[in-house]
Enzyme design. Structure first.
Site, PDB file in Angstrom:
ATOM      1  N   PHE A 136     -12.547  -8.599   8.473  1.00  0.00           N
ATOM      2  CA  PHE A 136     -11.592  -7.993   7.545  1.00  0.00           C
ATOM      3  C   PHE A 136     -12.226  -7.851   6.160  1.00  0.00           C
ATOM      4  O   PHE A 136     -12.129  -6.815   5.516  1.00  0.00           O
ATOM      5  CB  PHE A 136     -10.325  -8.850   7.482  1.00  0.00           C
ATOM      6  CG  PHE A 136      -9.325  -8.388   6.463  1.00  0.00           C
ATOM      7  CD1 PHE A 136      -8.670  -7.174   6.616  1.00  0.00           C
ATOM      8  CD2 PHE A 136      -9.038  -9.162   5.346  1.00  0.00           C
ATOM      9  CE1 PHE A 136      -7.741  -6.730   5.675  1.00  0.00           C
ATOM     10  CE2 PHE A 136      -8.114  -8.732   4.408  1.00  0.00           C
ATOM     11  CZ  PHE A 136      -7.463  -7.525   4.576  1.00  0.00           C
ATOM     12  N   HIS A 151       0.829  -1.208   0.000  1.00  0.00           N
ATOM     13  CA  HIS A 151       0.000   0.000   0.000  1.00  0.00           C
ATOM     14  C   HIS A 151       0.865   1.261   0.000  1.00  0.00           C
ATOM     15  O   HIS A 151       0.332   2.363   0.142  1.00  0.00           O
ATOM     16  CB  HIS A 151      -0.915   0.014   1.222  1.00  0.00           C
ATOM     17  CG  HIS A 151      -1.876  -1.128   1.273  1.00  0.00           C
ATOM     18  ND1 HIS A 151      -2.676  -1.467   0.199  1.00  0.00           N
ATOM     19  CD2 HIS A 151      -2.173  -2.017   2.262  1.00  0.00           C
ATOM     20  CE1 HIS A 151      -3.417  -2.513   0.526  1.00  0.00           C
ATOM     21  NE2 HIS A 151      -3.130  -2.858   1.762  1.00  0.00           N
ATOM     22  N   MET A 207     -14.643 -15.573  -0.383  1.00  0.00           N
ATOM     23  CA  MET A 207     -13.504 -14.847   0.180  1.00  0.00           C
ATOM     24  C   MET A 207     -13.695 -14.568   1.665  1.00  0.00           C
ATOM     25  O   MET A 207     -12.764 -14.688   2.463  1.00  0.00           O
ATOM     26  CB  MET A 207     -13.292 -13.538  -0.579  1.00  0.00           C
ATOM     27  CG  MET A 207     -12.800 -13.684  -2.006  1.00  0.00           C
ATOM     28  SD  MET A 207     -11.051 -14.156  -2.118  1.00  0.00           S
ATOM     29  CE  MET A 207     -10.263 -12.615  -1.633  1.00  0.00           C
ATOM     30  N   TYR A 252     -12.040  -1.081  -8.627  1.00  0.00           N
ATOM     31  CA  TYR A 252     -12.840  -2.010  -7.843  1.00  0.00           C
ATOM     32  C   TYR A 252     -14.253  -2.147  -8.412  1.00  0.00           C
ATOM     33  O   TYR A 252     -14.791  -3.253  -8.516  1.00  0.00           O
ATOM     34  CB  TYR A 252     -12.886  -1.496  -6.400  1.00  0.00           C
ATOM     35  CG  TYR A 252     -13.700  -2.321  -5.437  1.00  0.00           C
ATOM     36  CD1 TYR A 252     -13.125  -3.373  -4.734  1.00  0.00           C
ATOM     37  CD2 TYR A 252     -15.045  -2.026  -5.201  1.00  0.00           C
ATOM     38  CE1 TYR A 252     -13.867  -4.124  -3.831  1.00  0.00           C
ATOM     39  CE2 TYR A 252     -15.787  -2.764  -4.300  1.00  0.00           C
ATOM     40  CZ  TYR A 252     -15.198  -3.810  -3.615  1.00  0.00           C
ATOM     41  OH  TYR A 252     -15.936  -4.547  -2.725  1.00  0.00           O
ATOM     42  N   SER A 291     -15.685 -15.072  -5.304  1.00  0.00           N
ATOM     43  CA  SER A 291     -16.950 -14.459  -4.903  1.00  0.00           C
ATOM     44  C   SER A 291     -16.834 -13.940  -3.477  1.00  0.00           C
ATOM     45  O   SER A 291     -16.023 -14.413  -2.677  1.00  0.00           O
ATOM     46  CB  SER A 291     -18.090 -15.475  -4.992  1.00  0.00           C
ATOM     47  OG  SER A 291     -17.923 -16.491  -4.007  1.00  0.00           O
ATOM     48  N   PHE A 292     -17.662 -12.959  -3.144  1.00  0.00           N
ATOM     49  CA  PHE A 292     -17.573 -12.353  -1.816  1.00  0.00           C
ATOM     50  C   PHE A 292     -17.769 -13.384  -0.710  1.00  0.00           C
ATOM     51  O   PHE A 292     -17.018 -13.428   0.261  1.00  0.00           O
ATOM     52  CB  PHE A 292     -18.600 -11.232  -1.677  1.00  0.00           C
ATOM     53  CG  PHE A 292     -18.632 -10.663  -0.284  1.00  0.00           C
ATOM     54  CD1 PHE A 292     -17.673  -9.746   0.124  1.00  0.00           C
ATOM     55  CD2 PHE A 292     -19.598 -11.067   0.626  1.00  0.00           C
ATOM     56  CE1 PHE A 292     -17.678  -9.248   1.424  1.00  0.00           C
ATOM     57  CE2 PHE A 292     -19.617 -10.566   1.914  1.00  0.00           C
ATOM     58  CZ  PHE A 292     -18.656  -9.654   2.315  1.00  0.00           C
TER      59      PHE A 292
END
Length: 348
Positions: free
Chosen positions: A311, A159, A282, A243, A278-279
């Protein structure tokens, strides 16, 4: 402000030592002072939670002093693939896609913790508060050492803004995949992340947003971070993702990333990746959801507590509407409009 007014070359920030034109200036650090010091100590519940890194005036946990110079001097390899972003833009999601594409869709090997196979370069610094650092180092090792000693090809996430990355990024030119996100959603997600990982108090959303708008949250200015890569997006070694595009059509972006990486991928494999990424998948996956790390450092009951977010939290576009007052949203809209004026960057 137009993006051309922002940093277009790392040497604009990493200025030369005036006594030696061949020697880049080293990093310097100072404690945060003034009103911001009081606000940050109230939010993070302990003193000197963040330090300021120069050049660039970047706020970051104090452990960065131990690794900042090493990161600048880190040897970059031609076959590296870097996923870079401001925090909370979908980088863990993207890194999992990138690692799988680079490892022949080895889903079995992907069961190991992502940080061990595709480490966050500055993770040791991020976990350097009083209660976490020794536990992190004992269990996971120094993140810069991990990256430095990894066999090729390496898959690395960070980051850090452009001017705090290894100097050799400019000359070696490894593959870089940059991920950006609408800053309103990003800021909401970043607030929850800081509550989870940095133990920030959970009743300070608007105060956090005001710090973010003034570039006084960890990693500094959102716009300088993004524009440093937006201005380089036409370079052949850089792919710029959003995103929102990934959420809108993940299959298309899987193919986009595969093409950038020089990988041939079948429709069947695209569907397998779409399901894996997929959400729901994950969020439940311990290799990417930070559960093992938080359990090791803070106990098995730390994540998932009633007042503590996961998270991988919601994964929605437009979730800012559930958190921002109309006045705060208007302030963000003006800030966004002012910063993208005169550029061709936009967000959904």
């Amino acid at each position: 402000m137009a993006s051309t007014a922002l940093i277009s070359n790392r040497n604009d920030v990493l200025a030369k030592d005036p006594e030696d034109d061949s020697k880049p200036r080293r990093l310097t650090y100072k404690n945060v002072e003034g009103p911001d010091k009081e606000i940050l100590e109230k939010l993070y519940l302990y003193k000197n939670a963040l330090i300021e890194v120069f050049p660039g005036s970047i706020l970051i946990p104090p452990g960065f002093k131990e690794v900042g110079e090493r990161i600048l001097d880190l040897k970059v390899r031609q076959d590296d693939t870097w996923v870079i972003s401001y925090p909370r833009t979908g980088s863990t999601w993207t890194q999992e896609l990138v690692w799988l594409l680079g490892n022949n869709l080895n889903f079995e090997a992907a069961e190991s913790i992502q940080h061990q196979r595709a480490p966050l370069l500055e993770m040791s610094a991020l976990m350097s508060n009083e209660g976490d650092i020794m536990g992190f180092l004992d269990n996971f090792g120094n993140s810069v050492d991990i990256v430095d000693n990894m066999p090729s090809p390496r898959f690395i996430k960070t980051h850090l803004p452009w001017h705090l990355l290894p100097r050799q990024m400019e000359t070696v030119k490894p593959k870089i995949i940059y991920v950006a996100r609408n800053p309103k959603d990003m800021c909401v997600s970043y607030y929850h992340y800081c509550c989870l990982v940095h133990r920030m108090t959970g009743n300070s959303f608007e105060e956090f947003c005001n710090l973010f708008l003034r570039s006084r949250t960890p990693m500094g200015s959102f716009w300088e971070h993004v524009f440093q890569f937006w201005e380089r997006r036409h370079e052949p070694n850089i792919l710029f993702l959003k995103y929102e595009d990934m959420k809108r059509d993940l299959q298309k972006e899987i193919k986009n990333v595969a093409n950038f990486m020089g990988m041939k991928i079948s429709e069947e494999d695209v569907l397998r990746l779409e399901e894996y990424l997929s959400f729901g998948s994950m969020q439940k996956n311990p290799a990417v959801n930070l559960q093992p790390l938080m359990s090791t450092l803070r106990g098995n009951d730390y994540m998932g507590a009633q007042d503590r977010p996961n998270f991988i939290r919601k994964g929605k576009v437009g979730d800012w509407k559930n958190y921002m007052t109309p006045e705060l949203a208007t302030k963000f809209d003006k800030w966004i409009a002012d910063n993208i004026h005169g550029t061709d960057l936009s967000f959904d």
